[in-house]
Write a protein that holds these residues in place. Structure first.
Motif, PDB file in Angstrom:
ATOM      1  N   GLU A  87      54.970 -48.221 -27.779  1.00  0.00           N
ATOM      2  CA  GLU A  87      55.634 -47.938 -26.494  1.00  0.00           C
ATOM      3  C   GLU A  87      57.106 -47.608 -26.708  1.00  0.00           C
ATOM      4  N   LYS A 151      50.486 -39.543 -25.169  1.00  0.00           N
ATOM      5  CA  LYS A 151      49.499 -40.129 -24.252  1.00  0.00           C
ATOM      6  C   LYS A 151      50.174 -41.195 -23.381  1.00  0.00           C
ATOM      7  N   ILE A 152      51.012 -42.021 -23.986  1.00  0.00           N
ATOM      8  CA  ILE A 152      51.747 -43.046 -23.242  1.00  0.00           C
ATOM      9  C   ILE A 152      52.677 -42.399 -22.227  1.00  0.00           C
ATOM     10  N   GLN A 153      53.437 -41.394 -22.651  1.00  0.00           N
ATOM     11  CA  GLN A 153      54.389 -40.722 -21.759  1.00  0.00           C
ATOM     12  C   GLN A 153      53.701 -40.115 -20.543  1.00  0.00           C
ATOM     13  N   ASN A 154      52.467 -39.645 -20.742  1.00  0.00           N
ATOM     14  CA  ASN A 154      51.733 -38.969 -19.668  1.00  0.00           C
ATOM     15  C   ASN A 154      50.760 -39.890 -18.938  1.00  0.00           C
ATOM     16  N   ASN A 155      50.858 -41.191 -19.201  1.00  0.00           N
ATOM     17  CA  ASN A 155      49.971 -42.183 -18.576  1.00  0.00           C
ATOM     18  C   ASN A 155      48.499 -41.821 -18.748  1.00  0.00           C
ATOM     19  N   GLU A 156      48.169 -41.313 -19.903  1.00  0.00           N
ATOM     20  CA  GLU A 156      46.778 -40.964 -20.214  1.00  0.00           C
ATOM     21  C   GLU A 156      46.171 -42.078 -21.054  1.00  0.00           C
ATOM     22  N   THR A 157      44.881 -42.290 -20.875  1.00  0.00           N
ATOM     23  CA  THR A 157      44.218 -43.350 -21.624  1.00  0.00           C
ATOM     24  C   THR A 157      44.042 -42.932 -23.080  1.00  0.00           C
TER      25      THR A 157
END
Length: 160
Positions: A87, A151-157
């Motif tokens: 993160e 993926k974290i930046q885009n709130n994707e799983t």
């Protein structure tokens, strides 16, 4: 779009590592332009005296210097660098892209590492682990963490 360059010493020989690099490079293409620059590693002389080590490190480091774009934000991977959680790494990449630079260059040295001059020229040093890993494997770790970062930046799983 963010540009990421990975300048690394040594050719990948193992097919499983090449496959992983290709897979993560493909996944990353959705989020950034990623370019990997492979530089030749120096043949280690026998005997490997301290002077010979220094010469190899200098030669490889000078070759890395020649490929760094002047305007890039440079992050060298080094055991003395700062460690981040996934993160925190994601936040770091986002912050650099938003506030500092549209090109981030990661440096991965050869078997013997990088010169102090090269490390000192980097904007920052990061470390994935205090454990020692083959520099070819760190390339895969870096690509995976970059992909996870987006993926974290885009709130994707993404699997945890």
């Amino acid at each position: 779009m963010l540009h990421i360059e990975i300048i690394c010493v040594g050719k990948l020989k193992e097919d499983y590592l090449k496959s992983a690099i290709l897979e993560y490079s493909k996944r990353l293409s959705k989020y950034c332009n990623c370019n990997i620059i492979e530089l030749p590693d120096e043949k280690l002389p026998v005997p490997l005296s301290e002077e010979n080590k220094r010469k190899v490190i200098e030669k490889e480091s000078n070759c890395i210097f020649d490929h760094i774009k002047e305007s890039s934000y440079v992050i060298a991977l080094d055991l003395k660098g700062k460690q981040y959680s996934s993160e925190e790494f994601s936040e770091k990449i986002s912050h650099i892209a938003t506030h500092k630079n549209s090109t981030i260059t990661f440096l991965i040295g050869g078997t013997l590492g990088m010169s102090q001059k090269l490390l000192d020229s980097a904007n920052e040093l990061i470390c994935f682990s205090k454990m020692t890993f083959p520099h070819q494997l760190i390339r895969v770790f870096l690509l995976e963490q970059l992909f996870r970062s987006f993926k974290i930046q885009n709130n994707e799983t993404y699997h945890r």
